[in-house]
Design a protein around this motif. Structure first.
Motif, short mmCIF file in Angstrom:
data_model
loop_
_atom_site.label_atom_id
_atom_site.label_comp_id
_atom_site.label_asym_id
_atom_site.label_seq_id
_atom_site.Cartn_x
_atom_site.Cartn_y
_atom_site.Cartn_z
N VAL A 146 0.85 -1.20 0.00
CA VAL A 146 0.00 0.00 0.00
C VAL A 146 0.88 1.25 0.00
O VAL A 146 0.68 2.17 -0.80
CB VAL A 146 -0.96 0.01 1.22
N LEU A 147 1.87 1.28 0.89
CA LEU A 147 2.71 2.47 0.99
C LEU A 147 3.59 2.68 -0.24
O LEU A 147 3.89 3.83 -0.59
CB LEU A 147 3.57 2.41 2.26
N ASP A 148 3.97 1.61 -0.92
CA ASP A 148 4.73 1.76 -2.17
C ASP A 148 3.93 2.59 -3.17
O ASP A 148 4.48 3.47 -3.84
CB ASP A 148 5.06 0.40 -2.79
N GLU A 149 2.64 2.33 -3.27
CA GLU A 149 1.80 3.10 -4.19
C GLU A 149 1.58 4.51 -3.68
O GLU A 149 1.61 5.47 -4.46
CB GLU A 149 0.47 2.39 -4.41
N VAL A 150 1.35 4.66 -2.40
CA VAL A 150 1.13 5.98 -1.81
C VAL A 150 2.35 6.87 -2.06
O VAL A 150 2.23 8.04 -2.42
CB VAL A 150 0.86 5.86 -0.29
N LEU A 151 3.54 6.30 -1.90
CA LEU A 151 4.79 7.06 -2.01
C LEU A 151 5.38 7.03 -3.42
O LEU A 151 6.45 7.59 -3.65
CB LEU A 151 5.82 6.52 -1.01
N LEU A 152 4.68 6.36 -4.34
CA LEU A 152 5.13 6.25 -5.73
C LEU A 152 6.54 5.69 -5.82
O LEU A 152 7.39 6.18 -6.57
CB LEU A 152 5.03 7.61 -6.44
N ARG A 153 6.79 4.63 -5.06
CA ARG A 153 8.12 4.03 -4.99
C ARG A 153 8.34 3.05 -6.12
O ARG A 153 7.46 2.22 -6.41
CB ARG A 153 8.31 3.32 -3.65
N ALA A 154 9.51 3.09 -6.70
CA ALA A 154 9.90 2.12 -7.73
C ALA A 154 10.51 0.87 -7.06
O ALA A 154 10.36 -0.23 -7.55
CB ALA A 154 10.91 2.74 -8.68
#
Length: 160
Positions: A146-154
């Motif tokens: 979830v947080l990867d998407e929230v933070l736009l992480r690659a």
């Protein structure tokens, strides 16, 4: 910081989730309040309405809104009800831990807080042995996704 207008808080519900008459509707508003994540989902609405949790914390609004957008977007796009529910439970666990550890909870701080929480899960599994390693890994992965998407992480948080 501007004044918080409590009458204009974002809608953090999930209208696409169809529940039975005895089930509690999903709503992430509890994440906006100190102590909200530790309150039973059935009771938290009453705690909020009565003012028992105080005022919503402005520093959490952007983060919680993005968490909601991520989970709701997946649901509306055909994602699994069970995946969404597990993600919400894992996010709740992160917030509960962060409050107990006095770790910051905002969009700017959530990466560091997540990493400290994930380390605490590893400690619980390997040292305290009060949780299974698979459970710790699943919680860290669900929250990290979830947080990867929230933070736009690659690069995935859980890999850190």
């Amino acid at each position: 910081m501007p004044m918080l207008d409590e009458t204009r808080l974002p809608d953090l519900t999930f209208p696409a989730v169809k529940l039975g008459t005895q089930e509690t509707p999903w709503d992430l508003a509890f994440l906006l309040y100190a102590g909200g994540s530790a309150v039973n989902a059935r009771d938290v609405g009453g705690f909020i309405a009565s003012g028992a949790l105080g005022k919503p914390l402005p520093e959490r609004i952007e983060l919680v809104t993005k968490i909601h957008e991520t989970i709701n977007g997946k649901l509306v796009g055909g994602g699994s009800f069970y995946t969404a529910h597990s993600g919400i439970r894992a996010i709740r666990s992160l917030f509960t831990w962060a409050e107990a550890a006095s770790a910051p909870i905002s969009l700017d701080s959530i990466q560091g807080t997540y990493l400290a929480w994930a380390d605490s899960l590893v400690h619980r599994a390997l040292v305290l042995k009060d949780m299974k390693h698979d459970s710790a890994d699943a919680m860290a992965s669900q929250t990290g996704n979830v947080l990867d998407e929230v933070l736009l992480r690659a690069i995935r948080l859980v890999s850190m």
